[in-house]
Design an enzyme around this catalytic site. Structure first.
Site: not given
Length: 811
Positions: A359, A549-550, A555, A657, A661
């Protein structure tokens, strides 16, 4: 209570209502006229659970009778969220339950709210595992999900004075009606001690400490209720919980140290590993659940099939990331030391049994453990790892590998304080290694596993992630689900491929108007959540721009915040311009020891404080950071999002993911060509997505060769103005230097290319604003996003795993 003139209930509703009352009286111990919402939740859940039990038993009996190959999915996280709505939806009982409760004067939504989110995960890794468990049950694939029953999960996130504060997540404080403690399913897991030769040959490990793993089972119901699998979580108990002599002598604390040390294993998800003690606890957790799970698998296999020699024929073990990688060595220990197999046969079985999902492409994120810690805590496993490595390197040497390649593929890294590379161990011990998006899998072969791919050609394969549409469309967005059902019929509920039938309706003005209307209703509901949680009023008519998100530097929440400041500066400087009203929504947790991520959270809240209280904006821009992000909060946010922020540094996000969504629910993506964004863009079309920034190859070269952030800032007046405002304390007047270190660090070493991509991102955000002002174009693109993402169903992903990796049939 119900209206006396109401029509009589159907037999199904009457039976469920009677079952709920029965549970309320005889198991909850309540009375209907005095029952609290929690009492009704328990009674309803227990009534539903009863309807699951026969199906659960039948699935297990059928698996045993037909000798199916079974999947064992090992994951450190299972972010399953609330279970009642999922179970009702998959059983087809949602409306039956609604009517049954209504007749008792109870609202179903109020009952849903009584269930806490199961605190068993943090982010995408755990949510992926939960979606996969749903899909395996829906496809009637026999499976056990294995993990840890965390008493406090990661943490409950509070925001105080703009800062993240972590407190325990007490999700089990009132009990969990979904789980079954299996007191008869117990595995002993050893730590420490020494290894000594056996008189009869071989060696014996004599652990210095033994911890007991107690199984807790939760049923996982598939679509239509046809199949029910098991999520088996382990709770840690001391074998000697109380030293009575010490307790009676007055040492009340010392007498319980064994219990405290053992039970710490299942207390908290991801304890901080910045200290040696934290590293040891993390390793104890990983070995604890991997060992217990493999012991349980072998015990079940022997009961059903007799000999362990057929283990690989009947069991497929999927390692979800490197956390359970120690299982490769542990299975060898169990097969050789406990069950008496020879090395070569045990290795053949192990390779055929294991497969590994990677991952991450960041070498620093691939777990490694100090050899000294492994030798002390898991001495026999470390011996086996040395033997695996020697065999692996000798095979590579025989194939012509030079010293440089041998060093690169070695499971032991000799140049970083001697550490065990857990990603390498998982790779070497598995017959298949998969990435989770096409881009990620390709980059695995040229970056983190380049040499291993050459040494073991053909082992790497791709399995692009997916999501369960049952949770993320049907349950999370009933308004959109009804609109689709009314428009194209219900076939898409069983087979998402039928969503493609929506595509022609993207050009139908009436359908676009209905699509917009259901989004507005979801935005109004989210606006109320924002007001209730943080006291900020937002306009549902505005563009909802969402990044949830985290919190992690790659990110790039920071890039989003910097662009928010640039927009704020422009709105104040040009008040007469035509601005698109926008609400920036953030949510996510930062690891407790990740100080830079926590500083980014504080910056988001400082920006929100200034922007939201500036009367000159007339409400055109609002910023909201919603605390304690979890599955339930995501279910409120995702159906209401207009713009999905997927802006990671290209080449660093394995898949994502959340992007799937959002697209499923009709949000338009703004993102880099990273992870699954690449495949989403191919399916929805480049006209229906906003792509910006460096591509993975260019970003990789820039990260490798160095990048002059100061030059990028000097060439961007907007970015220079943003950084000047941060340096000047505009968003932290009480502490003007609060973000000086952040800015100086960005200028000195912009590892994640925030400054490199800023101008491109800013241009793309202007395109977003322009498209929003053309509603026909916007809603046409929104409909096409929903219509064209059926491929991202986790059912498709699991079919691919089953057919190509696990080698088992899908019914």
């Amino acid at each position: 209570m119900p209206d006396d003139g109401a029509a009589p209930a159907s037999p199904e509703v009457a039976a469920l209502r009677a079952a709920i009352l029965d549970k309320l009286i005889y198991q909850v111990g309540g009375r209907d006229e005095r029952a609290s919402p929690r009492d009704w939740f328990l009674a309803a859940t227990l009534a539903v659970r009863d309807r699951i039990m026969d199906r659960w038993r039948a699935a297990n009996d059928l698996s045993a009778a037909e000798h199916h190959r079974q999947v064992c999915y090992l994951s450190m996280e299972f972010l399953i969220g609330r279970l009642l709505s999922d179970a009702l939806g998959n059983l087809g009982l949602t409306e039956t339950m609604r009517e049954a409760l209504s007749g008792l004067g109870v609202e179903l939504e109020e009952i849903y709210a009584q269930e806490p989110d199961a605190a068993l995960g943090n982010g995408g890794l755990g949510r992926l595992a939960a979606c996969f468990m749903d899909s395996m049950a829906s496809l009637s694939i026999p499976a056990f999900g294995y993990g840890i029953r965390y008493e406090h999960g990661l943490f409950r996130q509070l925001i105080q004075d703009g800062r993240q504060r972590e407190v325990p997540e007490d999700w089990l404080s009132l009990g969990n009606p979904w789980e079954f403690e299996r007191a008869n399913i117990v595995c002993d897991v050893g730590f420490g001690g020494h290894v000594a030769p056996r008189a009869e040959g071989g060696v014996a490990w004599h652990p210095g400490e033994v911890v007991r793993a107690i199984a807790y089972d939760t049923p996982v119901v598939g679509w239509g209720g046809k199949w029910v699998n098991t999520l088996r979580l382990w709770s840690a108990r001391a074998t000697d919980p109380l030293q009575l002599d010490a307790f009676n002598s007055g040492d009340h604390i010392g007498a319980q140290l064994n219990r405290v040390r053992a039970e710490a294993i299942s207390r908290v998800l991801y304890p901080g590993d910045e200290s040696p003690a934290g590293q040891e606890l993390r390793l104890r957790q990983e070995y604890f659940f991997a060992s217990a799970s493999l012991q349980d698998m072998i015990r079940r296999h022997k009961r059903l099939h007799g000999e362990v020699t057929t283990l690989a024929e009947k069991n497929a073990v999927q390692l979800n990331d490197t956390h359970p990688a120690i299982g490769v060595a542990e299975l060898m220990r169990l097969l050789i030391d406990v069950h008496g197999l020879e090395w070569d046969e045990a290795w053949r079985i192990g390779i055929a049994t294991f497969s590994y999902t990677n991952h991450t492409l960041m070498p620093e994120a691939l777990e490694s453990w100090p050899v000294a810690l492994m030798e002390r805590l898991l001495p026999r496993n470390m011996q086996i790892i040395y033997l695996i490595n020697a065999q692996h390197l000798e095979a590579a040497r025989q194939a012509g590998a030079n010293d440089g390649m041998l060093e690169a593929i070695s499971i032991i890294n000799e140049h970083a304080g001697r550490r065990v590379r857990m990603g390498h161990l998982a790779f070497v011990g598995s017959h298949k290694v998969n990435g989770v998006s096409a881009l990620h899998t390709g980059l695995m072969k040229t970056t983190v596993f380049a040499e291993l791919d050459r040494a073991c050609p053909g082992r790497i394969t791709n399995k692009t992630n997916g999501i369960t549409f049952r949770r993320w469309l049907q349950r999370a967005n009933p308004g959109l689900t009804k609109l689709i059902t009314d428009s194209i019929g219900p076939r898409f509920l069983d087979d998402p491929e039928h969503l493609a039938e929506l595509a022609p309706l993207a050009h139908d003005a009436a359908f676009r108007e209905a699509f917009e209307a259901q989004r507005l209703a979801a935005k109004r509901r989210l606006a109320e959540v924002v007001r209730a949680r943080i006291g900020v009023a937002v306009d549902p008519q505005a563009l909802f721009d969402v990044q949830i998100k985290r919190i992690h530097e790659y990110k790039r929440q920071l890039l989003n915040i910097l662009q928010t400041i640039a927009l704020y500066n422009a709105m104040r400087a040009q008040p007469m311009s035509r601005w698109t009203p926008r609400v920036k929504i953030f949510a996510g947790k930062a690891a407790p020891s990740y100080h830079q991520a926590k500083l980014i959270i504080r910056l988001a809240n400082d920006v929100a404080r200034v922007v939201n209280n500036d009367p000159t904006l007339h409400g055109l821009l609002k910023v909201a950071f919603l605390p304690n992000y979890n599955v339930t909060l995501a279910e409120s946010i995702i159906p209401a999002a207009d713009l999905s922020e997927q802006i990671s540094t290209a080449g660093l996000e394995a898949s994502g993911t959340g992007n799937m969504k959002f697209a499923l629910n009709g949000a338009l993506t703004i993102g880099t060509l990273d992870g699954a964004n690449v495949e989403i863009s191919e399916r929805v079309g480049l006209d229906n997505i906003f792509i910006f920034g460096l591509k993975a190859d260019a970003a990789g070269a820039m990260r490798r060769d160095g990048f002059d952030a100061r030059a990028a800032v000097a060439a961007s007046p907007e970015l220079q103005g943003v950084l000047d405002s941060l340096m000047g304390g505009v968003f932290s007047p009480e502490e003007p230097d609060r973000y000086r270190g952040l800015v100086e660090g960005l200028l000195a070493h912009d590892s994640f290319l925030v400054t490199a991509d800023f101008d491109s991102y800013q241009r793309s955000q202007r395109q977003v604003a322009e498209r929003w002002r053309q509603p026909d174009d916007w809603w046409r693109s929104a409909v096409l996003n929903t219509a064209n993402v059926a491929w991202f169903s986790s059912d498709r992903t699991i079919r691919d795993y089953a057919e190509e990796i696990w080698k088992l049939p899908v019914r």
